[in-house]
Design an enzyme around this catalytic site. Structure first.
Site, PDB file in Angstrom:
ATOM      1  N   ARG A   1       1.113  -1.152  -0.114  1.00 58.60           N
ATOM      2  CA  ARG A   1      -0.238  -0.098   0.122  1.00 58.60           C
ATOM      3  C   ARG A   1       1.071   1.052   0.290  1.00 58.60           C
ATOM      4  NH1 ARG A   1      -3.481  -3.375   3.339  1.00 58.60           N
ATOM      5  NH2 ARG A   1      -4.816  -3.485   2.810  1.00 58.60           N
TER       6      ARG A   1
ATOM      7  N   LYS B   1       3.691  10.868 -10.926  1.00 58.06           N
ATOM      8  CA  LYS B   1       2.534  10.490 -11.924  1.00 58.06           C
ATOM      9  C   LYS B   1       3.153   8.843 -12.331  1.00 58.06           C
ATOM     10  CE  LYS B   1      -0.097  13.984 -14.926  1.00 58.06           C
ATOM     11  NZ  LYS B   1      -0.038  13.786 -16.368  1.00 58.06           N
TER      12      LYS B   1
ATOM     13  N   GLU C   1      10.421  17.781 -24.469  1.00 57.93           N
ATOM     14  CA  GLU C   1       9.738  18.397 -23.426  1.00 57.93           C
ATOM     15  C   GLU C   1      10.700  18.651 -22.863  1.00 57.93           C
ATOM     16  OE1 GLU C   1       7.787  16.827 -21.829  1.00 57.93           O
ATOM     17  OE2 GLU C   1       7.584  15.015 -22.587  1.00 57.93           O
TER      18      GLU C   1
ATOM     19  N   LYS D   1       8.657  22.568 -14.015  1.00 59.80           N
ATOM     20  CA  LYS D   1       7.165  21.266 -13.309  1.00 59.80           C
ATOM     21  C   LYS D   1       7.301  21.614 -12.194  1.00 59.80           C
ATOM     22  CE  LYS D   1       6.156  16.833 -14.251  1.00 59.80           C
ATOM     23  NZ  LYS D   1       6.152  15.914 -15.096  1.00 59.80           N
TER      24      LYS D   1
ATOM     25  N   GLU E   1      -3.910  16.674 -10.959  1.00 55.22           N
ATOM     26  CA  GLU E   1      -4.088  17.559 -12.606  1.00 55.22           C
ATOM     27  C   GLU E   1      -5.257  17.334 -12.490  1.00 55.22           C
ATOM     28  OE1 GLU E   1      -3.331  15.899 -17.139  1.00 55.22           O
ATOM     29  OE2 GLU E   1      -2.248  15.618 -15.881  1.00 55.22           O
TER      30      GLU E   1
ATOM     31  N   ARG F   1      -2.223  21.641 -14.650  1.00 52.66           N
ATOM     32  CA  ARG F   1      -0.914  20.992 -14.535  1.00 52.66           C
ATOM     33  C   ARG F   1      -1.316  20.354 -15.509  1.00 52.66           C
ATOM     34  NH1 ARG F   1       0.931  16.314 -10.463  1.00 52.66           N
ATOM     35  NH2 ARG F   1       2.610  15.723 -12.299  1.00 52.66           N
TER      36      ARG F   1
ATOM     37  N   ASN G   1       0.801  19.153 -20.565  1.00 58.20           N
ATOM     38  CA  ASN G   1       0.039  17.727 -21.766  1.00 58.20           C
ATOM     39  C   ASN G   1       0.078  18.267 -22.627  1.00 58.20           C
ATOM     40  OD1 ASN G   1      -0.382  15.326 -19.970  1.00 58.20           O
ATOM     41  ND2 ASN G   1      -2.019  16.179 -19.027  1.00 58.20           N
TER      42      ASN G   1
ATOM     43  N   HIS H   1       1.414  16.241 -25.566  1.00 56.62           N
ATOM     44  CA  HIS H   1       0.439  15.009 -25.652  1.00 56.62           C
ATOM     45  C   HIS H   1      -0.597  14.680 -25.955  1.00 56.62           C
ATOM     46  CE1 HIS H   1       4.051  15.925 -22.927  1.00 56.62           C
ATOM     47  NE2 HIS H   1       3.895  14.760 -22.704  1.00 56.62           N
TER      48      HIS H   1
ATOM     49  N   HIS I   1       0.119  10.814 -28.097  1.00 54.40           N
ATOM     50  CA  HIS I   1      -0.368   9.650 -27.279  1.00 54.40           C
ATOM     51  C   HIS I   1      -0.954   8.519 -27.793  1.00 54.40           C
ATOM     52  CE1 HIS I   1       0.069  10.400 -22.994  1.00 54.40           C
ATOM     53  NE2 HIS I   1       1.853  10.302 -22.840  1.00 54.40           N
TER      54      HIS I   1
ATOM     55  N   HIS J   1       8.743   7.939 -27.280  1.00 50.98           N
ATOM     56  CA  HIS J   1       7.448   9.320 -27.245  1.00 50.98           C
ATOM     57  C   HIS J   1       7.751  10.854 -26.708  1.00 50.98           C
ATOM     58  CE1 HIS J   1       4.654  11.111 -23.475  1.00 50.98           C
ATOM     59  NE2 HIS J   1       6.107  11.871 -22.988  1.00 50.98           N
TER      60      HIS J   1
END
Length: 376
Positions: free
Chosen positions: A129, A151, A193, A234, A244, A248, A252, A255, A259, A274
């Site tokens: 956990r 993330k 990036e 960032k 997010e 935030r 992206n 992206h 993606h 990527h």
């Protein structure tokens, strides 16, 4: 700015209250990792998760550093590549950590690029956990983006990063020396990036990159400066919006298109990695913004010129092989995590450094745009 020398890494703080953590950027940080980790997490044992390529270059140095600081460790080595971000390899990591009898207060260390960081962080977030997590990013993309902000996740056949949790690291150690051995294609992919931060809301940084990108590529103070500026950008956003729910999402930029293109190529790194998807995605976002009369075509041309100048792909036609048709690409976009109740959300722009969250973008407009820009 500090040049990131061995004795004086640049420090950027991610301000999350009692979960705040440091990003250290500089030379020799893998050799210093044991001391840095022991200072923050005394008495721990660790599992190092890495891939075959990174292990050959850096695993021994990290293991020795941990050992010298009194940290016993076990290594879990996975195949390299985007396809490693899967349920099967997540199970490999979870089973490896449990087999090593690590306890909840011990740590899981990610030694690698974005794939290893995302997968390892997810495992650390769910084993017992939630275990301590440390990022040791070895690619430019991971140092400026994926290692910062918590993330984590794996991919699904339905899309990229659709399964995961938010789980912040305890420290990020970005050793700039490891970038010297990075293949130029991987460095370029990470640079996409870096450019993204300028294009989101730091137009002066983008202009600086236009003038100094060659020095960023060749190394030295300009490289450390670019990494530190990216991490600050960032960190500022993450501190404001950790999960997010608001701005935030601006991170992206590029992206949503990117993606979709990664999914459309089956995550085949020989065709598209990527950062290359992000580069094409940013160019498409600027061109789509111009098409929607939100920004000047001159801004889109400026972005495309810079991406082309550094050697990055900037249009769908730059992807080897054939792509699914525009309707299929739109289907991949509709699976994106930023979709809310079926409405398409994009990060669009009013100009360089003037990005914004555009909700309820008409799918008909996106489809027409994809048809116009499809190489087929």
């Amino acid at each position: 700015m500090n040049d990131g020398g061995t004795n004086s890494p640049v420090k950027v703080v991610v301000g999350l209250g009692d979960r705040a953590y440091d990003i250290l950027i500089g030379s020799g940080l893998i050799a210093r990792a044991g001391a840095e980790i022991a200072a923050r997490l005394p008495g721990i044992r660790a599992a190092i998760v890495t891939d075959e390529n990174v292990a050959a270059a850096h695993l021994d140095a990290l293991t020795q550093s941990l050992e010298s600081a009194g940290i016993a460790s076990t290594a879990i080595t996975l195949p390299a590549g985007e396809k490693t971000k899967s349920f099967a390899h997540l199970q490999d990591v979870v089973d490896g950590v449990l087999a090593a009898r690590l306890e909840r207060g011990d740590a899981v260390l990610a030694l690698g690029g974005g794939v290893i960081g995302d997968l390892t962080g997810f495992a650390a977030g769910i084993v017992r956990r939630g275990m301590n997590f440390v990022q040791l990013p070895t690619s430019l993309l991971a140092q400026v983006d994926s290692s910062v902000g918590g993330k984590t996740g794996i991919n699904s056949p339905h899309g990229k990063n659709l399964i995961g949790v938010f789980h912040q690291p305890r420290v990020v150690l970005a050793d700039t020396d490891v970038l010297d051995t990075l293949p130029v294609r991987e460095f370029r992919a990470g640079y996409a990036e870096v450019a993204k931060y300028g294009l989101i809301d730091r137009p002066d940084f983008f202009a600086w990159l236009e003038k100094n990108w060659r020095e960023v590529f060749s190394g030295g103070p300009a490289r450390t400066e670019a990494i530190a500026q990216s991490c600050r950008a960032k960190a500022d956003v993450v501190a404001r919006d950790e999960f997010e729910t608001g701005d935030r999402a601006l991170l992206n930029l590029g992206h949503t298109f990117g993606h979709a293109l990664e999914a459309a190529t089956g995550y085949e790194s020989a065709r598209l990695v990527h950062g290359e998807g992000v580069a094409i995605g940013m160019a498409l976002a600027y061109r789509f913004s111009a098409r929607m009369n939100l920004a000047s075509p001159d801004d889109a041309a400026r972005v495309e010129t810079h991406l082309r100048e550094v050697g990055l792909p900037w249009r769908m036609a730059d992807i080897p092989g054939t792509l699914p048709d525009a309707e299929r690409l739109l289907g991949y976009i509709a699976q994106d995590k930023k979709v809310s109740r079926g409405a398409l959300t994009f990060i669009l722009t009013h100009g360089i450094g003037q990005s914004f969250i555009a909700r309820d973008v008409p799918s008909s407009e996106v489809l027409a745009f994809l048809r116009e820009n499809h190489p087929g």
